[in-house]
Design a protein around this motif. Structure first.
Motif, PDB file in Angstrom:
ATOM      1  N   ASP A 121      29.017  36.890  30.131  1.00  0.00           N
ATOM      2  CA  ASP A 121      29.550  38.056  29.414  1.00  0.00           C
ATOM      3  C   ASP A 121      30.852  37.696  28.695  1.00  0.00           C
ATOM      4  O   ASP A 121      31.073  38.105  27.553  1.00  0.00           O
ATOM      5  N   TRP A 122      31.698  36.956  29.374  1.00  0.00           N
ATOM      6  CA  TRP A 122      32.980  36.561  28.766  1.00  0.00           C
ATOM      7  C   TRP A 122      32.764  35.681  27.541  1.00  0.00           C
ATOM      8  O   TRP A 122      33.490  35.786  26.550  1.00  0.00           O
ATOM      9  N   SER A 123      31.775  34.791  27.623  1.00  0.00           N
ATOM     10  CA  SER A 123      31.540  33.857  26.519  1.00  0.00           C
ATOM     11  C   SER A 123      31.040  34.562  25.258  1.00  0.00           C
ATOM     12  O   SER A 123      31.131  34.020  24.153  1.00  0.00           O
ATOM     13  N   LYS A 124      30.506  35.766  25.418  1.00  0.00           N
ATOM     14  CA  LYS A 124      29.977  36.526  24.279  1.00  0.00           C
ATOM     15  C   LYS A 124      31.024  37.452  23.649  1.00  0.00           C
ATOM     16  O   LYS A 124      30.767  38.069  22.614  1.00  0.00           O
ATOM     17  N   LEU A 125      32.182  37.545  24.272  1.00  0.00           N
ATOM     18  CA  LEU A 125      33.221  38.431  23.750  1.00  0.00           C
ATOM     19  C   LEU A 125      33.744  37.900  22.410  1.00  0.00           C
ATOM     20  O   LEU A 125      33.994  36.694  22.273  1.00  0.00           O
ATOM     21  N   PRO A 126      33.926  38.775  21.433  1.00  0.00           N
ATOM     22  CA  PRO A 126      34.444  38.313  20.133  1.00  0.00           C
ATOM     23  C   PRO A 126      35.953  38.029  20.166  1.00  0.00           C
ATOM     24  O   PRO A 126      36.498  37.459  19.230  1.00  0.00           O
ATOM     25  N   ILE A 127      36.586  38.479  21.231  1.00  0.00           N
ATOM     26  CA  ILE A 127      38.044  38.295  21.350  1.00  0.00           C
ATOM     27  C   ILE A 127      38.375  37.558  22.643  1.00  0.00           C
ATOM     28  O   ILE A 127      37.522  37.372  23.503  1.00  0.00           O
ATOM     29  N   SER A 128      39.635  37.151  22.754  1.00  0.00           N
ATOM     30  CA  SER A 128      40.092  36.478  23.966  1.00  0.00           C
ATOM     31  C   SER A 128      40.171  37.472  25.116  1.00  0.00           C
ATOM     32  O   SER A 128      40.160  38.689  24.914  1.00  0.00           O
ATOM     33  N   LEU A 129      40.241  36.948  26.336  1.00  0.00           N
ATOM     34  CA  LEU A 129      40.343  37.832  27.505  1.00  0.00           C
ATOM     35  C   LEU A 129      41.535  37.437  28.367  1.00  0.00           C
ATOM     36  O   LEU A 129      41.923  36.261  28.417  1.00  0.00           O
ATOM     37  N   GLU A 130      42.123  38.443  29.008  1.00  0.00           N
ATOM     38  CA  GLU A 130      43.246  38.209  29.911  1.00  0.00           C
ATOM     39  C   GLU A 130      42.674  37.844  31.270  1.00  0.00           C
ATOM     40  O   GLU A 130      41.931  38.630  31.866  1.00  0.00           O
ATOM     41  N   VAL A 131      42.981  36.655  31.758  1.00  0.00           N
ATOM     42  CA  VAL A 131      42.285  36.093  32.916  1.00  0.00           C
ATOM     43  C   VAL A 131      42.520  36.905  34.180  1.00  0.00           C
ATOM     44  O   VAL A 131      41.583  37.188  34.935  1.00  0.00           O
ATOM     45  N   SER A 161      58.293  38.121  41.131  1.00  0.00           N
ATOM     46  CA  SER A 161      59.168  39.287  41.029  1.00  0.00           C
ATOM     47  C   SER A 161      59.163  40.239  42.239  1.00  0.00           C
ATOM     48  O   SER A 161      59.327  41.441  42.042  1.00  0.00           O
ATOM     49  N   PRO A 162      59.033  39.831  43.484  1.00  0.00           N
ATOM     50  CA  PRO A 162      58.750  38.490  43.998  1.00  0.00           C
ATOM     51  C   PRO A 162      57.260  38.140  43.994  1.00  0.00           C
ATOM     52  O   PRO A 162      56.861  37.094  44.481  1.00  0.00           O
ATOM     53  N   VAL A 163      56.414  39.049  43.473  1.00  0.00           N
ATOM     54  CA  VAL A 163      54.975  38.801  43.423  1.00  0.00           C
ATOM     55  C   VAL A 163      54.656  37.856  42.272  1.00  0.00           C
ATOM     56  O   VAL A 163      55.294  37.914  41.212  1.00  0.00           O
ATOM     57  N   LEU A 164      53.661  36.982  42.443  1.00  0.00           N
ATOM     58  CA  LEU A 164      53.242  36.071  41.383  1.00  0.00           C
ATOM     59  C   LEU A 164      52.716  36.853  40.192  1.00  0.00           C
ATOM     60  O   LEU A 164      51.881  37.751  40.335  1.00  0.00           O
ATOM     61  N   GLY A 165      53.220  36.515  38.997  1.00  0.00           N
ATOM     62  CA  GLY A 165      52.774  37.166  37.773  1.00  0.00           C
ATOM     63  C   GLY A 165      52.641  36.161  36.644  1.00  0.00           C
ATOM     64  O   GLY A 165      52.971  34.980  36.795  1.00  0.00           O
ATOM     65  N   PHE A 166      52.180  36.652  35.483  1.00  0.00           N
ATOM     66  CA  PHE A 166      51.920  35.753  34.359  1.00  0.00           C
ATOM     67  C   PHE A 166      52.507  36.297  33.058  1.00  0.00           C
ATOM     68  O   PHE A 166      51.881  36.220  31.998  1.00  0.00           O
ATOM     69  N   GLY A 167      53.713  36.824  33.130  1.00  0.00           N
ATOM     70  CA  GLY A 167      54.405  37.289  31.939  1.00  0.00           C
ATOM     71  C   GLY A 167      53.578  38.279  31.147  1.00  0.00           C
ATOM     72  O   GLY A 167      53.145  39.311  31.671  1.00  0.00           O
ATOM     73  N   ASP A 168      53.335  37.955  29.878  1.00  0.00           N
ATOM     74  CA  ASP A 168      52.529  38.819  29.013  1.00  0.00           C
ATOM     75  C   ASP A 168      51.036  38.627  29.241  1.00  0.00           C
ATOM     76  O   ASP A 168      50.213  39.236  28.573  1.00  0.00           O
ATOM     77  N   GLY A 169      50.696  37.735  30.184  1.00  0.00           N
ATOM     78  CA  GLY A 169      49.287  37.511  30.511  1.00  0.00           C
ATOM     79  C   GLY A 169      48.829  36.124  30.093  1.00  0.00           C
ATOM     80  O   GLY A 169      49.263  35.591  29.071  1.00  0.00           O
ATOM     81  N   PHE A 170      47.952  35.549  30.906  1.00  0.00           N
ATOM     82  CA  PHE A 170      47.319  34.275  30.570  1.00  0.00           C
ATOM     83  C   PHE A 170      45.998  34.599  29.904  1.00  0.00           C
ATOM     84  O   PHE A 170      45.084  35.150  30.525  1.00  0.00           O
ATOM     85  N   VAL A 171      45.893  34.271  28.609  1.00  0.00           N
ATOM     86  CA  VAL A 171      44.756  34.695  27.778  1.00  0.00           C
ATOM     87  C   VAL A 171      43.972  33.472  27.327  1.00  0.00           C
ATOM     88  O   VAL A 171      44.555  32.482  26.880  1.00  0.00           O
TER      89      VAL A 171
END
Length: 479
Positions: A170-180, A466-476
């Motif tokens: 399903d992800w491979s068929k998306l026309p846009i990038s995805l936030e992991v 923060s103190p939880v692990l995060g990915f800023g604006d997102g890993f896309v």
């Protein structure tokens, strides 16, 4: 003259009242900064009354390194120090020996405990009941029976591989990038919910799984429950999941002949003999299991994908290992077997290294049920103990160059080192019952991902704590 005397008296009264109030405030501040203790408290600072050092604790750190709050205080006070978080006295420990000892003292010196925000989220009464030794053991056995090694080997592995293959397609068929993080959280939520209470994401009409992106970060935000705040959004999303589970439970009770073979079936059968299994307990316990799976696994899996994307030499060896598995099969179309999973030596190294660096839980909490002596200090009864996984798993005394992503380090690490310096699933009698499920899910995902797909990162996703692990604006990524 009488008026003058009256004014003087009035001022004398006010001065007395103000002096008394100041004395009370000063005494209160002194008692806050110097709590009662039958011995010598660990070094540290209790911060401001009620707030303590909570705001400092939540400051974001743009690095994989341990939270700045902990790192600064370790440098100043040593591996064990006191503070106050959310109005409660806390002793923070990054001492591997002491932590190992504490985890062996469940029910003797310490008991499981949750911060107030978590306790409210999972239901205060349910968390108290779950902490009781016999009940915890009963629930743990149920979870292991449904998500443990036996279940994984017998029937869950092919189902997991099927869901992952479908989601990746399903992800491979998306026309846009995805936030992991968002996408993996939704995948894990849907799969776990299906096995807990036969949730069907396609039939539900609403993608609830995607609502829980960065749920833990919202929960760890300052607990102001008003519209627009991260905490409020977090609580609203929790209500969606609670309503979903409640509806499933009520439907199953209305139709007792329905048997789905899921975790809810087991609980409904046990309700006839176990008095602690109330509807409220079941609902909040299943939400807790959902939270533990989709939040922690998705964060670690996202970090793993980011790290192997950033390290081509790791991706190459990972790909070679999985292509060798495919090439060794008589029939290339058969699914992954348990034997093949166990043979993924380098993949297990990648998973362990990702778990070590992720340290998703900001702290593992216990409450003292009697005074505890350590290194000449006394931790009073009723205080909270916080074991910080990142401070242990990023310890340079245990791991050379601890912030480096180096799966090969696991070739030579002994069990003696990992017993006290690797606690991604906790330790002791109450370690996470879903540990094997988490590792299998990651291993199966990586197997399908590196053999069938290629991807490009379109947003690097700056790692934060923060103190939880995060990915800023997102890993896309674009798959």
């Amino acid at each position: 003259m009488v008026l003058h005397t009256s004014v003087v008296r009035m001022w004398s009264v006010w001065i007395s009242i103000i002096t008394l109030l100041l004395a009370v405030v000063i005494h209160w501040l002194y008692r806050w900064r110097n709590p009662k203790c039958k011995g010598k408290l660990p070094p540290g600072f209790m911060g401001f009354p009620l707030i303590g050092e909570t705001l400092d604790f939540m400051v974001s750190n743009k690095s994989l390194d341990m939270p700045t709050f902990v790192k600064k205080r370790m440098k100043k006070y040593g591996p064990i120090f006191r503070t106050s978080l959310a109005g409660r006295p806390v002793v923070v420990s990054s001492d591997p020996e002491f932590n190992y000892y504490i985890f062996q003292q469940e029910g003797k010196l310490v008991e499981r405990w949750y911060m107030d925000s978590f306790a409210k989220l999972l239901n205060q009464d349910a968390t108290k009941i779950h902490a009781q030794k016999n009940i915890h053991k009963h629930i743990r056995n149920l979870i292991l029976g449904h998500f443990g090694i036996g279940a994984l080997k017998d029937n869950m592995l092919p189902k997991l591989e099927g869901v992952i293959n479908q989601r990746l397609q399903d992800w491979s068929k998306l026309p846009i990038s995805l936030e992991v993080k968002k996408s993996t959280a939704a995948m894990i939520f849907d799969f776990t919910a299906a096995h807990l209470f036969s949730y069907d994401a396609e039939k539900s009409g609403e993608n609830i799984g995607e609502s829980f992106t960065n749920f833990l970060q919202g929960l760890m935000a300052f607990p102001i429950n008003i519209p627009g705040t991260a905490y409020h959004t977090c609580r609203q999303n929790q209500k969606k999941a609670i309503n979903l589970i409640t509806n499933m439970l009520e439907e199953r009770k209305r139709n007792p002949d329905i048997r789905k073979g899921d975790f809810l079936d087991l609980l409904l059968a046990d309700m006839k003999t176990e008095t602690f299994l109330t509807e409220k307990f079941i609902i909040h316990m299943m939400f807790g299991l959902l939270l533990a799976s989709f939040e922690t696994i998705s964060a670690t899996l996202t970090l793993a994908i980011k790290l192997i994307s950033d390290h081509p030499e790791v991706l190459q060896q990972l790909t070679e290992e999985h292509e060798a598995i495919l090439n060794s099969r008589g029939d290339a179309n058969t699914g992954l077997t348990w034997k093949e999973y166990k043979s993924m030596t380098f993949t297990h190294h990648v998973v362990n290294e990702s778990l070590r660096l992720a340290s998703v839980a900001p702290g593992i909490l216990r409450r003292t049920i009697q005074d505890i002596q350590v290194n000449g200090y006394t931790i009073p009864k009723g205080w909270v103990l916080m074991v910080v996984p990142s401070a242990i798993q990023l310890n340079p005394n245990a791991y050379e160059d601890p912030l480096a992503f180096n799966p090969w380090r696991w070739q030579d690490i002994s069990a003696n080192v990992t017993a006290k310096n690797f606690i991604p699933f906790g330790a002791g009698m109450k370690s996470c019952a879903g540990a094997e499920f988490s590792k299998v899910l990651m291993g199966v995902f990586l197997h399908a991902f590196v053999t069938k797909y290629r991807w490009t990162a379109t947003n690097g996703g700056e790692v934060t704590r923060s103190p939880v692990l995060g990915f800023g604006d997102g890993f896309v990524i674009q798959v």
